[in-house]
Design a protein around this motif. Structure first.
Motif, PDB file in Angstrom:
ATOM      1  N   GLY A   1       0.805  -1.216   0.000  1.00 43.46           N
ATOM      2  CA  GLY A   1       0.000   0.000   0.000  1.00 43.46           C
ATOM      3  C   GLY A   1       0.834   1.260   0.000  1.00 43.46           C
ATOM      4  N   ALA A   2       2.116   1.137  -0.379  1.00 45.09           N
ATOM      5  CA  ALA A   2       3.027   2.284  -0.331  1.00 45.09           C
ATOM      6  C   ALA A   2       3.109   3.045  -1.651  1.00 45.09           C
ATOM      7  CB  ALA A   2       4.430   1.814   0.066  1.00 45.09           C
ATOM      8  N   LEU A   3       2.728   2.421  -2.748  1.00 46.22           N
ATOM      9  CA  LEU A   3       2.852   3.058  -4.063  1.00 46.22           C
ATOM     10  C   LEU A   3       1.781   4.126  -4.219  1.00 46.22           C
ATOM     11  CD1 LEU A   3       4.447   2.937  -6.745  1.00 46.22           C
ATOM     12  CD2 LEU A   3       2.732   1.323  -7.589  1.00 46.22           C
ATOM     13  N   GLU A   4       2.203   5.357  -4.528  1.00 42.99           N
ATOM     14  CA  GLU A   4       1.290   6.497  -4.535  1.00 42.99           C
ATOM     15  C   GLU A   4       0.782   6.874  -5.928  1.00 42.99           C
ATOM     16  OE1 GLU A   4       0.002   7.993  -2.018  1.00 42.99           O
ATOM     17  OE2 GLU A   4       1.210   7.275  -0.342  1.00 42.99           O
ATOM     18  N   PHE A   5       1.233   6.188  -6.964  1.00 39.35           N
ATOM     19  CA  PHE A   5       0.735   6.481  -8.314  1.00 39.35           C
ATOM     20  C   PHE A   5       0.892   5.245  -9.192  1.00 39.35           C
ATOM     21  CE2 PHE A   5       5.059   8.315  -7.929  1.00 39.35           C
ATOM     22  CZ  PHE A   5       5.745   7.561  -8.882  1.00 39.35           C
ATOM     23  N   PRO A   6       0.138   5.171 -10.292  1.00 41.16           N
ATOM     24  CA  PRO A   6       0.224   4.001 -11.165  1.00 41.16           C
ATOM     25  C   PRO A   6       1.521   3.970 -11.958  1.00 41.16           C
ATOM     26  CG  PRO A   6      -1.236   5.634 -12.132  1.00 41.16           C
ATOM     27  CD  PRO A   6      -0.863   6.144 -10.757  1.00 41.16           C
ATOM     28  N   VAL A   7       2.007   2.770 -12.230  1.00 43.12           N
ATOM     29  CA  VAL A   7       3.230   2.584 -13.005  1.00 43.12           C
ATOM     30  C   VAL A   7       2.996   1.491 -14.043  1.00 43.12           C
ATOM     31  CG1 VAL A   7       5.680   1.974 -12.954  1.00 43.12           C
ATOM     32  CG2 VAL A   7       4.673   3.227 -11.029  1.00 43.12           C
ATOM     33  N   ILE A   8       3.452   1.739 -15.260  1.00 36.25           N
ATOM     34  CA  ILE A   8       3.388   0.730 -16.315  1.00 36.25           C
ATOM     35  C   ILE A   8       4.691  -0.058 -16.328  1.00 36.25           C
ATOM     36  CG2 ILE A   8       3.332   0.348 -18.816  1.00 36.25           C
ATOM     37  CD1 ILE A   8       1.362   2.589 -19.062  1.00 36.25           C
ATOM     38  N   ALA A   9       4.573  -1.389 -16.229  1.00 30.57           N
ATOM     39  CA  ALA A   9       5.737  -2.275 -16.236  1.00 30.57           C
ATOM     40  C   ALA A   9       6.139  -2.562 -17.677  1.00 30.57           C
ATOM     41  CB  ALA A   9       5.418  -3.573 -15.505  1.00 30.57           C
ATOM     42  N   VAL A  10       6.983  -1.689 -18.219  1.00 27.84           N
ATOM     43  CA  VAL A  10       7.474  -1.876 -19.582  1.00 27.84           C
ATOM     44  C   VAL A  10       8.166  -3.227 -19.715  1.00 27.84           C
ATOM     45  CG1 VAL A  10       9.182  -1.032 -21.263  1.00 27.84           C
ATOM     46  CG2 VAL A  10       7.634   0.582 -20.113  1.00 27.84           C
ATOM     47  N   ASN A  11       8.825  -3.657 -18.651  1.00 26.57           N
ATOM     48  CA  ASN A  11       9.540  -4.934 -18.672  1.00 26.57           C
ATOM     49  C   ASN A  11       8.640  -6.112 -19.008  1.00 26.57           C
ATOM     50  OD1 ASN A  11      12.104  -6.492 -17.844  1.00 26.57           O
ATOM     51  ND2 ASN A  11      10.498  -7.501 -16.672  1.00 26.57           N
ATOM     52  N   ASP A  12       7.341  -6.017 -18.677  1.00 24.32           N
ATOM     53  CA  ASP A  12       6.432  -7.141 -18.879  1.00 24.32           C
ATOM     54  C   ASP A  12       5.903  -7.242 -20.305  1.00 24.32           C
ATOM     55  OD1 ASP A  12       6.857  -7.659 -16.270  1.00 24.32           O
ATOM     56  OD2 ASP A  12       4.860  -7.136 -15.559  1.00 24.32           O
ATOM     57  N   ALA A  13       6.174  -6.241 -21.131  1.00 22.32           N
ATOM     58  CA  ALA A  13       5.732  -6.311 -22.528  1.00 22.32           C
ATOM     59  C   ALA A  13       6.450  -7.450 -23.242  1.00 22.32           C
ATOM     60  CB  ALA A  13       6.015  -4.987 -23.243  1.00 22.32           C
ATOM     61  N   MET A  14       5.718  -8.191 -24.049  1.00 23.53           N
ATOM     62  CA  MET A  14       6.342  -9.299 -24.780  1.00 23.53           C
ATOM     63  C   MET A  14       7.454  -8.792 -25.686  1.00 23.53           C
ATOM     64  SD  MET A  14       3.108 -11.696 -25.789  1.00 23.53           S
ATOM     65  CE  MET A  14       3.155 -13.330 -25.088  1.00 23.53           C
ATOM     66  N   THR A  15       7.255  -7.642 -26.307  1.00 22.12           N
ATOM     67  CA  THR A  15       8.285  -7.100 -27.191  1.00 22.12           C
ATOM     68  C   THR A  15       9.481  -6.564 -26.402  1.00 22.12           C
ATOM     69  OG1 THR A  15       6.905  -5.097 -27.296  1.00 22.12           O
ATOM     70  CG2 THR A  15       6.901  -6.549 -29.226  1.00 22.12           C
ATOM     71  N   LYS A  16       9.382  -6.539 -25.083  1.00 19.40           N
ATOM     72  CA  LYS A  16      10.530  -6.189 -24.265  1.00 19.40           C
ATOM     73  C   LYS A  16      11.225  -7.440 -23.758  1.00 19.40           C
ATOM     74  CE  LYS A  16      13.079  -4.422 -20.762  1.00 19.40           C
ATOM     75  NZ  LYS A  16      13.948  -5.187 -19.859  1.00 19.40           N
ATOM     76  N   HIS A  17      10.527  -8.248 -22.916  1.00 13.39           N
ATOM     77  CA  HIS A  17      11.266  -9.324 -22.273  1.00 13.39           C
ATOM     78  C   HIS A  17      11.583 -10.491 -23.194  1.00 13.39           C
ATOM     79  CE1 HIS A  17       7.164 -10.871 -20.696  1.00 13.39           C
ATOM     80  NE2 HIS A  17       7.567 -11.763 -21.550  1.00 13.39           N
ATOM     81  N   PHE A  18      10.793 -10.701 -24.242  1.00 14.17           N
ATOM     82  CA  PHE A  18      11.155 -11.753 -25.195  1.00 14.17           C
ATOM     83  C   PHE A  18      12.445 -11.421 -25.933  1.00 14.17           C
ATOM     84  CE2 PHE A  18       7.044 -14.251 -26.324  1.00 14.17           C
ATOM     85  CZ  PHE A  18       6.915 -14.625 -25.011  1.00 14.17           C
ATOM     86  N   PHE A  19      12.666 -10.158 -26.224  1.00 12.31           N
ATOM     87  CA  PHE A  19      13.755  -9.767 -27.120  1.00 12.31           C
ATOM     88  C   PHE A  19      14.893  -9.048 -26.394  1.00 12.31           C
ATOM     89  CE2 PHE A  19       9.803 -10.117 -29.437  1.00 12.31           C
ATOM     90  CZ  PHE A  19      10.159 -11.030 -30.419  1.00 12.31           C
ATOM     91  N   ASP A  20      14.561  -7.981 -25.683  1.00  8.42           N
ATOM     92  CA  ASP A  20      15.570  -7.235 -24.929  1.00  8.42           C
ATOM     93  C   ASP A  20      16.251  -8.151 -23.909  1.00  8.42           C
ATOM     94  OD1 ASP A  20      16.534  -5.837 -22.562  1.00  8.42           O
ATOM     95  OD2 ASP A  20      15.604  -4.016 -23.309  1.00  8.42           O
ATOM     96  N   ASN A  21      15.459  -8.813 -23.066  1.00 12.98           N
ATOM     97  CA  ASN A  21      16.042  -9.631 -21.998  1.00 12.98           C
ATOM     98  C   ASN A  21      16.766 -10.847 -22.556  1.00 12.98           C
ATOM     99  OD1 ASN A  21      14.588  -7.766 -20.554  1.00 12.98           O
ATOM    100  ND2 ASN A  21      13.587  -9.219 -19.222  1.00 12.98           N
ATOM    101  N   ARG A  22      16.145 -11.527 -23.503  1.00 15.09           N
ATOM    102  CA  ARG A  22      16.731 -12.774 -24.002  1.00 15.09           C
ATOM    103  C   ARG A  22      17.876 -12.509 -24.977  1.00 15.09           C
ATOM    104  NH1 ARG A  22      12.884 -17.236 -26.721  1.00 15.09           N
ATOM    105  NH2 ARG A  22      11.880 -15.300 -27.365  1.00 15.09           N
ATOM    106  N   TYR A  23      17.612 -11.800 -26.049  1.00 12.28           N
ATOM    107  CA  TYR A  23      18.639 -11.584 -27.067  1.00 12.28           C
ATOM    108  C   TYR A  23      19.603 -10.462 -26.679  1.00 12.28           C
ATOM    109  CZ  TYR A  23      15.425 -14.508 -29.686  1.00 12.28           C
ATOM    110  OH  TYR A  23      14.608 -15.534 -30.070  1.00 12.28           O
TER     111      TYR A  23
END
Length: 419
Positions: free
Chosen positions: A166-188
């Motif tokens: 309950g500490a987060l005071e505003f919404p955040v988008i997890a870019v890391n969770d996008a398939m076009t991020k973690h499939f490619f950026d993280n892996r390759y």
């Protein structure tokens, strides 16, 4: 413009060439930038970014500025800044940057606070240090923050913990969770750039070495695959039975770190957790073992424990510290235990950061439009944004795919037709 802190403005021309070279491999972000120039969807929005200050990041920051945003940038890691890129952003684009490669911890947090002095409407983070500092030390700024975006696994973990408390005071988008991020950026991206960093730091041949990968998430998958491709004998360590089983089925040896520590030549952590390589692991490592990290924070390696064990330490090559132990063994730590792909190399190739930073740009645009309607929690990148990025990337690569016929669409949306 006088409010910035970089190493040397004379490096700017080299930074400009580096930024332009990266841009050639970033067609998705380039297309977004062209639209942002026309539509100016971020006009009047103050953005504080805490990201690795690289040529690829510079192209993201320029895209946001062309969209009308008032942007400042600080480093998300003390060793990840490319000083010539920072100089170019200041000199050629008049974007305030607070980042110097090799800055100490005090300077690092001074720079974070300088970015927060910008009084952001939106934050862009890589590791959640900016958001964490904002929540702990600069709470007076919270009322005007619409939301944020987060780039990496470690940051998403921290933010979800904040939301759960309950500490987060505003919404955040997890870019890391996008398939076009973690499939490619993280892996390759992580797979290639981590090995690039290890090889640049050590100039060692990987073929025939026992290479231990701690963690088999998307980063670990990419790293293990590419280490095997270079001829290494790869061992994977895990705490989760599902990725451990996957690693076995992918043909890797899987065992606890305590066993791997006895036989490994080169170690690399990619878990997002702390003390993955700990004192009792150092106690059984071979003489000459090389230990590195490609997770966001250097806490994955218990360096204070190794410090206490060592009788002396010395810098034997740039980014290679030798720790001499009482029993005569020597253990090497690369890049102070920080992200080795950015400490001694140049980070991910631009072609994968193209998709990651396209997610950042479109995620930030989405947050500006919708943030006031969102709850104070961590959101995934909307699927339509993810798919659009994949579509543009394929188009830029000259790859065509099929389109469903009307009949196929009807079939997939019906239940009446059976065997």
């Amino acid at each position: 413009m006088s409010n910035y802190d970089i190493k040397d403005s004379k490096l700017a021309e080299g930074g400009r060439r580096r930024i332009e070279w990266a841009e050639r491999e970033m067609p998705v972000l380039r297309q977004i930038r062209e639209r942002f120039l026309r539509e100016r969807p971020l006009a009047g929005v103050r953005v504080s970014g805490c990201l690795h200050v690289t040529a690829e990041t510079a192209n993201l920051i320029k895209t946001l500025a062309d969209g009308g945003a008032d942007v400042v940038l600080t480093a998300s890691n003390p060793l990840s800044t490319q000083d010539d890129v920072a100089a170019s952003l200041v000199s050629h684009n008049e974007i305030p940057v607070f980042a110097i490669k090799g800055e100490d911890n005090v300077t690092y947090y001074k720079h974070l606070n300088a970015a927060l002095d910008h009084k952001p409407h939106v934050t862009m983070d890589d590791g959640a240090d900016l958001v964490s500092t904002l929540h702990k030390d600069r709470r007076d700024l919270l009322p005007q923050v619409i939301g944020g975006t987060e780039e990496t696994t470690t940051g998403v973990i921290r933010l979800r913990a904040m939301a759960a408390d309950g500490a987060l005071e505003f919404p955040v988008i997890a870019v890391n969770d996008a398939m076009t991020k973690h499939f490619f950026d993280n892996r390759y991206g992580t797979g290639q750039s981590t090995l690039d960093g290890i090889i640049r730091a050590t100039n060692m041949l990987l073929a025939g070495k026992v290479f231990v990968v701690a963690g088999y998430g998307w980063c670990g998958r990419g790293l293990a695959s590419r280490a095997r491709g270079l001829g290494a004998n790869v061992i994977v360590t895990e705490v989760d039975p599902m990725p451990a089983l996957e690693a076995v089925m992918d043909g890797f040896r899987v065992m606890p770190m305590e066993e791997a520590a006895r036989i490994g030549d080169i170690f690399c952590t990619v878990t997002g957790d702390l003390n993955v390589i700990d004192k009792h692991h150092f106690e059984v490592m071979k003489d000459g073992a090389i230990v590195s990290n490609s997770g966001h924070f250097n806490v994955e390696i218990n360096i204070p424990a190794l410090d206490a064990m060592a009788v002396s330490k010395s810098l034997v090559r740039p980014f290679v510290e030798a720790y001499d132990l009482k029993d005569g063994r020597r253990i090497h730590i690369l890049g102070e235990g920080r992200l080795i792909n950015l400490a001694s190399a140049e980070g991910h190739p631009a072609s994968v950061m193209d998709m990651s930073f396209a997610n950042q740009a479109l995620g930030l645009e989405y947050m500006v439009k919708n943030g006031k309607k969102l709850e104070r929690k961590v959101y995934s990148v909307p699927e339509e944004i993810d798919r659009e990025i994949a579509r543009i990337k394929l188009l830029a690569m000259g790859v065509a795919i099929d389109t469903l016929t009307d009949e196929q669409v009807r079939y997939l949306n019906s239940w009446q037709e059976g065997t």
